[in-house]
Design an enzyme around this catalytic site. Sequence first.
Site, short mmCIF file in Angstrom:
data_model
loop_
_atom_site.label_atom_id
_atom_site.label_comp_id
_atom_site.label_asym_id
_atom_site.label_seq_id
_atom_site.Cartn_x
_atom_site.Cartn_y
_atom_site.Cartn_z
N ASP A 102 0.82 -1.22 0.00
CA ASP A 102 0.00 0.00 0.00
C ASP A 102 0.86 1.27 0.00
O ASP A 102 0.74 2.09 -0.89
CB ASP A 102 -1.01 -0.01 1.17
CG ASP A 102 -0.35 -0.23 2.54
OD1 ASP A 102 0.89 -0.43 2.61
OD2 ASP A 102 -1.08 -0.22 3.54
N ASP A 105 7.07 3.80 3.37
CA ASP A 105 7.32 4.92 4.26
C ASP A 105 8.82 4.93 4.59
O ASP A 105 9.62 5.45 3.81
CB ASP A 105 6.43 4.73 5.49
CG ASP A 105 6.44 5.90 6.45
OD1 ASP A 105 6.78 7.01 6.02
OD2 ASP A 105 6.09 5.70 7.63
N PHE A 154 -0.28 11.45 7.08
CA PHE A 154 -0.80 10.15 7.50
C PHE A 154 -2.07 9.90 6.74
O PHE A 154 -3.03 10.66 6.84
CB PHE A 154 -1.04 10.09 9.01
CG PHE A 154 -1.23 8.67 9.46
CD1 PHE A 154 -0.13 7.86 9.75
CD2 PHE A 154 -2.49 8.12 9.54
CE1 PHE A 154 -0.30 6.53 10.12
CE2 PHE A 154 -2.67 6.79 9.91
CZ PHE A 154 -1.58 6.00 10.21
N ARG A 167 -10.35 1.26 6.81
CA ARG A 167 -9.87 0.47 5.66
C ARG A 167 -10.91 0.36 4.56
O ARG A 167 -10.60 0.16 3.40
CB ARG A 167 -9.51 -0.96 6.11
CG ARG A 167 -8.30 -1.07 6.99
CD ARG A 167 -7.88 -2.53 7.09
NE ARG A 167 -7.00 -2.79 8.23
CZ ARG A 167 -5.68 -2.65 8.20
NH1 ARG A 167 -5.08 -2.24 7.11
NH2 ARG A 167 -4.96 -2.91 9.27
P1 IMP Z 1 7.66 1.27 6.37
O1 IMP Z 1 8.20 -0.05 6.81
O2 IMP Z 1 8.08 2.37 7.29
O3 IMP Z 1 7.97 1.58 4.92
O4 IMP Z 1 6.13 1.23 6.59
C1 IMP Z 1 5.25 0.73 5.70
C2 IMP Z 1 3.98 0.36 6.40
O5 IMP Z 1 3.59 1.34 7.34
C3 IMP Z 1 2.86 0.29 5.37
O6 IMP Z 1 2.66 -1.04 5.00
C4 IMP Z 1 1.68 0.83 6.10
O7 IMP Z 1 0.95 -0.23 6.64
C5 IMP Z 1 2.23 1.63 7.23
N1 IMP Z 1 2.06 3.07 6.95
C6 IMP Z 1 2.98 3.93 6.48
N2 IMP Z 1 2.47 5.14 6.29
C7 IMP Z 1 1.17 5.05 6.65
C8 IMP Z 1 0.08 5.98 6.65
O8 IMP Z 1 0.20 7.16 6.28
N3 IMP Z 1 -1.12 5.50 7.05
C9 IMP Z 1 -1.30 4.22 7.46
N4 IMP Z 1 -0.32 3.31 7.46
C10 IMP Z 1 0.91 3.72 7.06
MG MG Z 2 0.94 -2.17 5.53
#
Ligand code: IMP
Ligand code: MG
Length: 180
Positions: A102, A105, A154, A167
Amino acid sequence: MKDGKEYHLNLLISREQIASIVKGLADQISRDYGQRELVLVCILKGAFMFLSDLVRHLQAPVQIDFARLASYGAGMKSTGLIEITKDIEVSVEGKDVLIVEDIIDSGRTVRFLKERLALSKPRSIKVCALLDKKARRDVEMEADYIGKEVDDLFVVGYGIDFNEAYRNLPEIYYVTTTDR
Ligand code: IMP
Ligand code: MG
């Protein structure tokens, strides 16, 4: 939520925009893989809606599997720790694999899964993300297919949650808060 804050949802990406982004990604994927069989690995739970729309546009034979990785605790801050809570069940050895996520980040979740899947010796392994918060990377992670770059907001909706809520929304919103 009982934290003295009021949460507001602000429209960021409409249904029509999402549909066109998803179709565009599917077209690119179809062009690149042709009739080669592809294993799509959907990262639960956030990418379930994206995956289900994406696959409807793919003409090539696909296999679908799911992995669940937890990186976020409750709330809006990541802990930086990744754990795998549900592994894939199909064999990816010698196959073309596409991870479907999705949002990227910090980059940790996808990097973790990519490194883990690579141990099973797939023929290729690429990443398709609906949204990309490029400015927030902690680790190196370039997705091969990106639906849309977003600012450091966010977001919720279209599979993406805030403490498991929202969701089901067909659009994508960003969350803002005000004190009550
Ligand atoms: P990362 O490991 O930091 O890249 O995080 C990725 C995961 O964090 C994604 O699969 C999302 O589930 C969650 N995430 C990151 N940003 C958001 C956001 O803005 N809203 C909700 N979930 C997020
Ligand atoms: Mg996720």
